[in-house]
Motif scaffolding. Structure first.
Motif, PDB file in Angstrom:
ATOM      1  N   MET A  44       0.849  -1.189   0.000  1.00  0.00           N
ATOM      2  CA  MET A  44       0.000   0.000   0.000  1.00  0.00           C
ATOM      3  C   MET A  44       0.884   1.239   0.000  1.00  0.00           C
ATOM      4  SD  MET A  44      -2.950   1.134   2.746  1.00  0.00           S
ATOM      5  CE  MET A  44      -1.803   1.082   4.147  1.00  0.00           C
ATOM      6  N   LYS A  45       0.721   2.088  -1.039  1.00  0.00           N
ATOM      7  CA  LYS A  45       1.446   3.350  -1.097  1.00  0.00           C
ATOM      8  C   LYS A  45       0.760   4.369  -0.196  1.00  0.00           C
ATOM      9  CE  LYS A  45       3.403   2.810  -5.718  1.00  0.00           C
ATOM     10  NZ  LYS A  45       3.544   3.401  -7.064  1.00  0.00           N
ATOM     11  N   LEU A  46       1.569   5.138   0.503  1.00  0.00           N
ATOM     12  CA  LEU A  46       1.036   6.104   1.464  1.00  0.00           C
ATOM     13  C   LEU A  46       1.511   7.504   1.133  1.00  0.00           C
ATOM     14  CD1 LEU A  46       1.593   4.087   4.762  1.00  0.00           C
ATOM     15  CD2 LEU A  46      -0.549   4.370   3.500  1.00  0.00           C
ATOM     16  N   ALA A  47       0.754   8.484   1.606  1.00  0.00           N
ATOM     17  CA  ALA A  47       1.112   9.895   1.414  1.00  0.00           C
ATOM     18  C   ALA A  47       1.115  10.584   2.768  1.00  0.00           C
ATOM     19  CB  ALA A  47       0.110  10.573   0.485  1.00  0.00           C
ATOM     20  N   PRO A  48       2.077  11.488   3.023  1.00  0.00           N
ATOM     21  CA  PRO A  48       2.117  12.195   4.309  1.00  0.00           C
ATOM     22  C   PRO A  48       0.953  13.159   4.439  1.00  0.00           C
ATOM     23  CG  PRO A  48       3.760  13.075   2.805  1.00  0.00           C
ATOM     24  CD  PRO A  48       3.177  11.877   2.124  1.00  0.00           C
TER      25      PRO A  48
ATOM     26  N   SER B 106      -8.229   7.041   7.172  1.00  0.00           N
ATOM     27  CA  SER B 106      -7.425   6.376   8.197  1.00  0.00           C
ATOM     28  C   SER B 106      -6.033   6.980   8.268  1.00  0.00           C
ATOM     29  CB  SER B 106      -7.312   4.878   7.892  1.00  0.00           C
ATOM     30  OG  SER B 106      -8.587   4.278   7.853  1.00  0.00           O
ATOM     31  N   LEU B 107      -5.432   6.925   9.456  1.00  0.00           N
ATOM     32  CA  LEU B 107      -4.076   7.422   9.672  1.00  0.00           C
ATOM     33  C   LEU B 107      -3.136   6.254   9.926  1.00  0.00           C
ATOM     34  CD1 LEU B 107      -4.856  10.444  12.033  1.00  0.00           C
ATOM     35  CD2 LEU B 107      -4.478  10.504   9.560  1.00  0.00           C
ATOM     36  N   HIS B 108      -1.955   6.307   9.287  1.00  0.00           N
ATOM     37  CA  HIS B 108      -0.957   5.247   9.424  1.00  0.00           C
ATOM     38  C   HIS B 108       0.382   5.870   9.806  1.00  0.00           C
ATOM     39  CE1 HIS B 108      -3.587   2.419   7.098  1.00  0.00           C
ATOM     40  NE2 HIS B 108      -4.003   3.551   6.564  1.00  0.00           N
ATOM     41  N   ASN B 109       1.290   5.018  10.314  1.00  0.00           N
ATOM     42  CA  ASN B 109       2.666   5.486  10.489  1.00  0.00           C
ATOM     43  C   ASN B 109       3.462   5.150   9.227  1.00  0.00           C
ATOM     44  OD1 ASN B 109       3.310   2.771  10.629  1.00  0.00           O
ATOM     45  ND2 ASN B 109       3.965   2.800  12.752  1.00  0.00           N
TER      46      ASN B 109
ATOM     47  N   ILE C  68       1.431   0.869   9.530  1.00  0.00           N
ATOM     48  CA  ILE C  68       0.644   0.361  10.652  1.00  0.00           C
ATOM     49  C   ILE C  68      -0.497   1.335  10.962  1.00  0.00           C
ATOM     50  CG2 ILE C  68       0.695  -0.175  13.133  1.00  0.00           C
ATOM     51  CD1 ILE C  68       3.574  -1.132  12.723  1.00  0.00           C
ATOM     52  N   LEU C  69      -1.697   0.798  11.090  1.00  0.00           N
ATOM     53  CA  LEU C  69      -2.880   1.620  11.351  1.00  0.00           C
ATOM     54  C   LEU C  69      -2.802   2.238  12.743  1.00  0.00           C
ATOM     55  CD1 LEU C  69      -5.752   2.519  10.460  1.00  0.00           C
ATOM     56  CD2 LEU C  69      -6.599   0.453  11.605  1.00  0.00           C
ATOM     57  N   LEU C  70      -2.961   3.576  12.808  1.00  0.00           N
ATOM     58  CA  LEU C  70      -2.965   4.290  14.080  1.00  0.00           C
ATOM     59  C   LEU C  70      -4.372   4.719  14.478  1.00  0.00           C
ATOM     60  CD1 LEU C  70       0.175   6.561  13.603  1.00  0.00           C
ATOM     61  CD2 LEU C  70       0.041   4.324  14.702  1.00  0.00           C
ATOM     62  N   ALA C  71      -5.179   5.109  13.508  1.00  0.00           N
ATOM     63  CA  ALA C  71      -6.557   5.521  13.776  1.00  0.00           C
ATOM     64  C   ALA C  71      -7.384   5.263  12.527  1.00  0.00           C
ATOM     65  CB  ALA C  71      -6.621   7.000  14.156  1.00  0.00           C
ATOM     66  N   SER C  72      -8.518   4.590  12.697  1.00  0.00           N
ATOM     67  CA  SER C  72      -9.358   4.221  11.568  1.00  0.00           C
ATOM     68  C   SER C  72     -10.199   5.402  11.094  1.00  0.00           C
ATOM     69  CB  SER C  72     -10.286   3.069  11.957  1.00  0.00           C
ATOM     70  OG  SER C  72      -9.556   1.938  12.337  1.00  0.00           O
TER      71      SER C  72
ATOM     72  N   ASP D  43      -3.810   6.768   3.009  1.00  0.00           N
ATOM     73  CA  ASP D  43      -3.924   6.029   1.763  1.00  0.00           C
ATOM     74  C   ASP D  43      -4.464   6.982   0.700  1.00  0.00           C
ATOM     75  OD1 ASP D  43      -4.541   4.408  -0.357  1.00  0.00           O
ATOM     76  OD2 ASP D  43      -5.599   2.893   0.820  1.00  0.00           O
ATOM     77  N   PRO D  44      -3.709   7.247  -0.378  1.00  0.00           N
ATOM     78  CA  PRO D  44      -4.182   8.187  -1.404  1.00  0.00           C
ATOM     79  C   PRO D  44      -5.540   7.819  -2.001  1.00  0.00           C
ATOM     80  CG  PRO D  44      -1.848   7.721  -1.705  1.00  0.00           C
ATOM     81  CD  PRO D  44      -2.350   6.775  -0.649  1.00  0.00           C
ATOM     82  N   GLN D  45      -5.839   6.529  -2.080  1.00  0.00           N
ATOM     83  CA  GLN D  45      -7.125   6.126  -2.621  1.00  0.00           C
ATOM     84  C   GLN D  45      -8.264   6.612  -1.722  1.00  0.00           C
ATOM     85  OE1 GLN D  45      -7.449   1.976  -3.516  1.00  0.00           O
ATOM     86  NE2 GLN D  45      -9.591   2.088  -4.113  1.00  0.00           N
ATOM     87  N   GLU D  46      -8.052   6.509  -0.390  1.00  0.00           N
ATOM     88  CA  GLU D  46      -9.052   7.034   0.539  1.00  0.00           C
ATOM     89  C   GLU D  46      -9.193   8.550   0.386  1.00  0.00           C
ATOM     90  OE1 GLU D  46     -10.078   5.198   4.668  1.00  0.00           O
ATOM     91  OE2 GLU D  46      -7.889   5.268   4.499  1.00  0.00           O
ATOM     92  N   VAL D  47      -8.059   9.228   0.165  1.00  0.00           N
ATOM     93  CA  VAL D  47      -8.080  10.676  -0.005  1.00  0.00           C
ATOM     94  C   VAL D  47      -8.894  11.057  -1.244  1.00  0.00           C
ATOM     95  CG1 VAL D  47      -6.677  12.729  -0.462  1.00  0.00           C
ATOM     96  CG2 VAL D  47      -5.895  11.009   1.195  1.00  0.00           C
ATOM     97  N   ARG D  48      -8.651  10.334  -2.345  1.00  0.00           N
ATOM     98  CA  ARG D  48      -9.382  10.636  -3.584  1.00  0.00           C
ATOM     99  C   ARG D  48     -10.883  10.413  -3.390  1.00  0.00           C
ATOM    100  NH1 ARG D  48      -4.664   8.344  -5.936  1.00  0.00           N
ATOM    101  NH2 ARG D  48      -5.584   6.255  -5.887  1.00  0.00           N
TER     102      ARG D  48
END
Length: 408
Positions: free
Chosen positions: A1-5, A20-23, A27-31, A54-59
């Motif tokens: 999974m590609k992630l974006a800051p 969702s927020l990841h480190n 790793i999932l920090l908050a759903s 997750d950029p897909q969630e952002v889109r």
């Protein structure tokens, strides 16, 4: 999974998270949907380092927001202030670093303080309502994974020694030992993916959060289990799942593994769902670790005897999950005690080329006298072969954990 800051300024307070927020490790920090109601929670996030989405969630979020704003504009009776108030800006998708820089993880060669690990795990399991729960879990998981990767014998030695020698922090030590055994079996024997292993580690550490205080109490209790305690024991998997959901956990494999870890049936691992496989492996390691621990009403079982009970399932047939655990940690795992053909008593400090020939350090010589300095023996040699396991209660010397960890 590609992630974006994502910027901390984009995290809403008092509103459901739009994504969702990841480190940095994913790793999932908050759903998505979790609500941060207190500024302290965001301060905790800031201490955790850069956050990622997750950029897909952002889109998906952007499309939903655009549709909502268009609807408000077309309605004609919405103020600009109301429109602006609905928008929570998100970052443009970009490539995230594959891993957090080593300097942010601390010195990888620094020795683990196992007493501190016990204390941290105890705080994690007892303070499940804390907004810091997921961050404490992340840190504990990261530290355990680091030592299990770099020197698994050290982790096994420390956790088996602590399990057999004391009742303090029983629930916390128990969870970490189950985690260590399952991780080694998943990685070295069953060849599970890193993602499935990570989910399993989380399930191991949180399987008993619904009865942590009771677990510690029962270790010291001489009276029979009361009906109320029995009910709490029987329902603790569901209670654990409930507590995890309250902390924002939505991973279905993690939650199902916790819920099923006492109910999963015997049989081969093949053909099971991932959650069922995890639950079965945890179930077998859970039983092994429980047998090693002393109780007010009984001494700890010798590891070899506990291993025998783990190897065979409820129908007295060879259990695939149990067999994988034994293959991973050995019949005589680090931290256990053995009697040698030389009539010496030793502690196992490292696993060997096979499960019967570990590296050992002699603590009691053939005359029954404590050694001033532990002497290393090669159990592959006939004169130093292992004759039997020795129960912790029968050892007349009390080895120093820190001193012996250096030999692992």
């Amino acid at each position: 999974m590609k992630l974006a800051p994502v910027s901390f300024s984009n995290i809403p307070l008092g509103r459901p998270l739009p994504f969702s927020l990841h480190n940095a490790e994913g790793i999932l920090l908050a759903s998505r949907g979790y609500v941060f109601n207190e500024r302290e929670a965001l301060d905790t996030l800031a201490a955790h380092g850069t956050l990622f989405v997750d950029p897909q969630e952002v889109r998906q979020y952007r499309r939903a927001m655009e549709a909502q704003m268009n609807s408000m504009v077309n309605a004609g009776n919405t103020t600009l202030g109301q429109i602006a108030d609905t928008q929570i800006m998100a970052p443009e998708p970009s490539s995230a670093p594959s891993a957090r820089p080593p300097e942010e993880l601390g010195d990888p060669d620094a020795p683990i303080d196992w007493l501190d690990m016990q204390s941290r795990a105890n705080t994690l399991l007892r303070d499940t309502k804390s907004l810091r729960f997921m961050f404490r879990l992340d840190r504990l998981q990261r530290d355990l994974s680091r030592v299990l990767t770099r020197n698994p014998d050290t982790a096994l030695f420390a956790l088996i020694h602590l399990t057999a020698s004391e009742t303090r922090y029983y629930s916390a030590t128990h969870a970490m030992l189950v985690c260590a055994m399952c991780s080694l079996a998943a990685r070295d024997v069953l060849n599970w993916s890193p993602e499935l292993e990570t989910t399993m580690v989380r399930a191991c550490l949180t399987m008993n959060i619904g009865m942590t205080e009771l677990q510690d109490q029962l270790t010291l209790q001489r009276e029979p289990v009361s009906p109320e305690q029995r009910e709490q024991i029987e329902h603790h998997p569901l209670r654990s799942v409930q507590l995890l959901r309250e902390r924002g956990v939505r991973d279905p494999i993690w939650l199902e593994a916790v819920q099923q870890h006492h109910q999963v049936s015997a049989g081969p691992l093949g053909g099971r769902t991932p959650a069922d496989q995890i639950a079965r492996l945890i179930h077998r390691a859970d039983g092994f670790a429980a047998r090693l621990s002393p109780r007010a009403t009984r001494p700890p079982m010798a590891p070899s005897a506990a291993m025998h009970a783990t190897y065979f399932d409820e129908s007295k047939k060879v259990d695939e999950a149990g067999a994988s655990l034994i293959k991973a940690v050995g019949i005589y795992p680090p931290g256990s005690f053995v009697k040698l053909a030389s009539n010496e008593i030793a502690t196992v400090v490292r696993r060997g080329a096979n499960t019967l020939t570990p590296r050992v350090a002699v603590l009691v010589n053939r005359e029954g006298m404590p050694m001033l300095e532990p002497a290393i023996r090669d159990t592959r040699l006939h004169d130093h072969r292992i004759l039997s396991s020795v129960n912790y209660k029968d050892i007349r010397v009390r080895p120093d954990l820190v001193r012996l960890l250096a030999l692992t």
